[in-house]
Design an enzyme around this catalytic site. Structure first.
Site, mmCIF file in Angstrom:
data_model
loop_
_atom_site.group_PDB
_atom_site.id
_atom_site.type_symbol
_atom_site.label_atom_id
_atom_site.label_comp_id
_atom_site.label_asym_id
_atom_site.label_seq_id
_atom_site.Cartn_x
_atom_site.Cartn_y
_atom_site.Cartn_z
ATOM 1 N N ASP A 73 3.434 -4.447 7.776
ATOM 2 C CA ASP A 73 2.167 -3.728 7.656
ATOM 3 C C ASP A 73 1.030 -4.743 7.777
ATOM 4 O O ASP A 73 0.749 -5.489 6.843
ATOM 5 C CB ASP A 73 2.133 -3.013 6.300
ATOM 6 C CG ASP A 73 0.810 -2.310 6.063
ATOM 7 O OD1 ASP A 73 -0.114 -2.465 6.885
ATOM 8 O OD2 ASP A 73 0.696 -1.617 5.030
ATOM 9 N N HIS B 149 0.880 -1.179 0.000
ATOM 10 C CA HIS B 149 0.000 0.000 0.000
ATOM 11 C C HIS B 149 0.917 1.228 0.000
ATOM 12 O O HIS B 149 2.029 1.172 0.545
ATOM 13 C CB HIS B 149 -0.831 -0.053 1.286
ATOM 14 C CG HIS B 149 -1.882 1.004 1.426
ATOM 15 N ND1 HIS B 149 -1.589 2.299 1.807
ATOM 16 C CD2 HIS B 149 -3.220 0.963 1.265
ATOM 17 C CE1 HIS B 149 -2.709 2.997 1.876
ATOM 18 N NE2 HIS B 149 -3.720 2.215 1.550
ATOM 19 N N LYS C 50 -10.054 -0.621 10.589
ATOM 20 C CA LYS C 50 -10.176 -1.795 9.712
ATOM 21 C C LYS C 50 -10.534 -3.056 10.492
ATOM 22 O O LYS C 50 -10.780 -4.099 9.922
ATOM 23 C CB LYS C 50 -8.880 -2.004 8.936
ATOM 24 C CG LYS C 50 -8.628 -0.873 7.920
ATOM 25 C CD LYS C 50 -7.561 -1.240 6.958
ATOM 26 C CE LYS C 50 -7.002 -0.031 6.239
ATOM 27 N NZ LYS C 50 -7.829 0.383 5.093
ATOM 28 N N GLN D 218 -4.286 -4.915 6.869
ATOM 29 C CA GLN D 218 -5.332 -5.808 6.369
ATOM 30 C C GLN D 218 -5.377 -7.105 7.165
ATOM 31 O O GLN D 218 -6.447 -7.583 7.527
ATOM 32 C CB GLN D 218 -5.096 -6.123 4.879
ATOM 33 C CG GLN D 218 -5.338 -4.950 3.951
ATOM 34 C CD GLN D 218 -6.784 -4.478 3.962
ATOM 35 O OE1 GLN D 218 -7.716 -5.261 4.148
ATOM 36 N NE2 GLN D 218 -6.985 -3.192 3.753
ATOM 37 N N CYS E 142 -4.697 2.556 -3.634
ATOM 38 C CA CYS E 142 -3.437 3.045 -3.040
ATOM 39 C C CYS E 142 -2.320 2.021 -3.236
ATOM 40 O O CYS E 142 -1.510 1.791 -2.324
ATOM 41 C CB CYS E 142 -3.598 3.368 -1.556
ATOM 42 S SG CYS E 142 -4.729 4.705 -1.252
HETATM 43 N N1 PLP Z 1 -1.600 -0.611 4.720
HETATM 44 C C1 PLP Z 1 -2.567 -1.322 4.147
HETATM 45 C C2 PLP Z 1 -2.262 -2.709 3.670
HETATM 46 C C3 PLP Z 1 -3.832 -0.779 3.995
HETATM 47 O O1 PLP Z 1 -4.799 -1.488 3.415
HETATM 48 C C4 PLP Z 1 -4.066 0.540 4.458
HETATM 49 C C5 PLP Z 1 -5.389 1.174 4.242
HETATM 50 O O2 PLP Z 1 -6.084 0.877 3.314
HETATM 51 C C6 PLP Z 1 -3.033 1.236 5.071
HETATM 52 C C7 PLP Z 1 -1.804 0.628 5.181
HETATM 53 C C8 PLP Z 1 -3.218 2.607 5.613
HETATM 54 O O3 PLP Z 1 -4.128 2.598 6.650
HETATM 55 P P1 PLP Z 1 -4.693 3.974 7.243
HETATM 56 O O4 PLP Z 1 -5.215 4.758 6.066
HETATM 57 O O5 PLP Z 1 -5.761 3.554 8.181
HETATM 58 O O6 PLP Z 1 -3.562 4.662 7.914
#
Ligand code: PLP
Length: 417
Positions: free
Chosen positions: A211, A134, A237, A214, A375
């Site tokens: 990360d 992401h 999430k 998800q 993203c």
């Molecule tokens: N990493 C992953 C895999 C994500 O799916 C997301 C959000 O869609 C993020 C990071 C970023 O999360 P946030 O926008 O809640 O900071």
């Protein structure tokens, strides 16, 4: 009876009608049709237990935390720190001080880049990111690379969306300082072999930023078993509030890192000349934190824990398998990411029809899916598409909703034929 109550009293099978009763928004209509919410990968809906926990705090126990001597402040501080302990247990961190509250996954990664990265990385150092990342786990490293003269290199993936482990091994042959890796792709649902990749990174002397934004809602994330150095997730999430997230870091690493934001709450002593700082995690929590949101996050963790992460994963696997099977029957539909290690997400395009048209038409049938680059533009480039349609499943979705998705896509096909 709520789902959590049902589970506390007897060992009923996963009953989505009970679960759905906990989520007020799911009973509303959209465009005159029952809402079919298939966008939980972007943000999950909230159960009454989370909404009530926040409201209860505001109505009964709210004050600022940590600084107050009065009863309310002490109560609010207890609730806030209980939330930290709930997170610690949920991710199996060894100590509470390894749990830093941040605004979300994005902020957690930026904290590591700005604090650990600025202290430990210098010109020419290499960072590996995977092609699945992401933007939140790419851009902070690009910013740091531009400032420090670092080299960011990508771990390639196969056509099925899984990491090319041989290529990863070769990339680790030369010195690497950090591997920035997703545990689960937000665009494909592919689950990476994170534990093995972390082991390999450590053997090569690299640290790992995992990360789990998800992965956190689809199965147990055990930071000690994974042995990741840093891990992030966002509360929203995993059925919790927005504005709260978690950065996990191994204590010895966090202790070696300077603060990245200054202000109240994080200091030991301030004179007009200089400041000294608290220990971890408070050193990284400048300013008034997201108090009610932390309490809401604890309620969300309690909720999924009562349901059982394994049972949630099983239910979602059933929906995912059904969706893959049913979508495969739709003419001209291409799915992205066929690797068997996948969860809760299907990403696809319909030949000759722009994903935004698909998203708009299915929305008129009450079906909420996400369309766009998710993203994850480097991943879209890898598959040579600008965008996909993504349907994502959560603990409250049903087989009937998979049918509704398929029926809405057939309507798209009909309109474009
Ligand atoms: N990493 C992953 C895999 C994500 O799916 C997301 C959000 O869609 C993020 C990071 C970023 O999360 P946030 O926008 O809640 O900071």
């Amino acid at each position: 009876m709520t789902m959590t109550a049902a589970l506390a009293t007897n060992d009923v099978a996963f009953d989505t009608s009970l679960v759905r009763a906990d989520f007020p928004i799911l009973s509303r209509q959209v465009r005159g049709r029952p809402l079919v919410y298939l966008d939980s990968a972007a943000s999950a809906q909230k159960p009454r237990q989370v909404i009530d926990a926040e409201r209860r705090l505001y109505e009964e126990e709210y004050a600022n935390v940590h600084r107050g001597v009065h009863w309310l402040s002490q109560s609010a501080t207890e609730r806030f720190e209980e939330a930290r302990d709930a997170v610690r247990r949920f991710i199996n961190a060894a100590e509470e001080r390894e749990v830093v509250f941040v605004r979300g996954g994005t902020e957690g990664i930026n904290l590591v880049a700005q604090s650990w990265g600025r202290t430990n990385l210098e010109e020419g150092d290499r960072i590996l990111i995977s092609t699945l990342e992401h933007h939140a786990n790419i851009v902070p490293w690009h910013l740091l690379a531009a400032e420090r003269g670092l080299v960011v290199e990508a771990i390639p993936i196969f056509d099925d969306g899984q990491i090319d482990m041989d290529a990863y091994r070769r990339l680790l042959d030369r010195p690497v300082k950090l591997v920035a890796l997703t545990q689960m792709s937000n665009a494909l649902g592919v689950i990476t072999p994170a534990a093995e990749m972390i082991r390999m990174a450590h053997d090569a002397g690299a640290r790992v930023m995992l990360d789990s934004c998800q992965a956190i809602s689809h199965g147990a994330v055990d930071v000690q078993a994974l042995d990741c150095d840093f891990m992030v997730f966002s509360g929203h999430k995993i059925y919790g509030p927005t504005g709260i997230g978690v950065l996990y870091g191994k204590a010895e690493l966090l202790e070696s890192m300077p603060p990245w934001q200054g202000g109240g709450e994080m200091i030991a002593r301030v004179t007009l000349e200089r400041s000294t700082f608290k220990g971890i995690p408070h050193r990284f929590e400048a300013g008034t934190p997201a108090i009610a949101q932390a309490v809401g996050l604890k309620a969300a963790i309690d909720y999924v824990t009562a349901l059982g992460m394994e049972r949630i994963a099983e239910h979602e696997a059933m929906l995912h398998a059904l969706a893959v099977e049913r979508l495969s029957t739709i003419e001209g539909l291409t799915m992205f990411g066929s690797h068997p290690a996948r969860a809760a997400i299907v990403s696809f395009n319909l030949d000759g029809i722009h994903p935004h048209d698909v998203g708009t038409i299915v929305d008129h049938e009450g079906v909420a899916v996400r369309v766009g680059h998710h993203c994850a533009q480097p991943l879209m480039d890898r598959f040579d598409v600008a965008a996909t349609v993504r349907a994502s499943f959560a603990l409250y979705n049903t087989a009937d909703e998979v049918d509704a998705l398929v029926a809405s896509l057939e309507e798209v096909r009909r309109l474009f034929s």
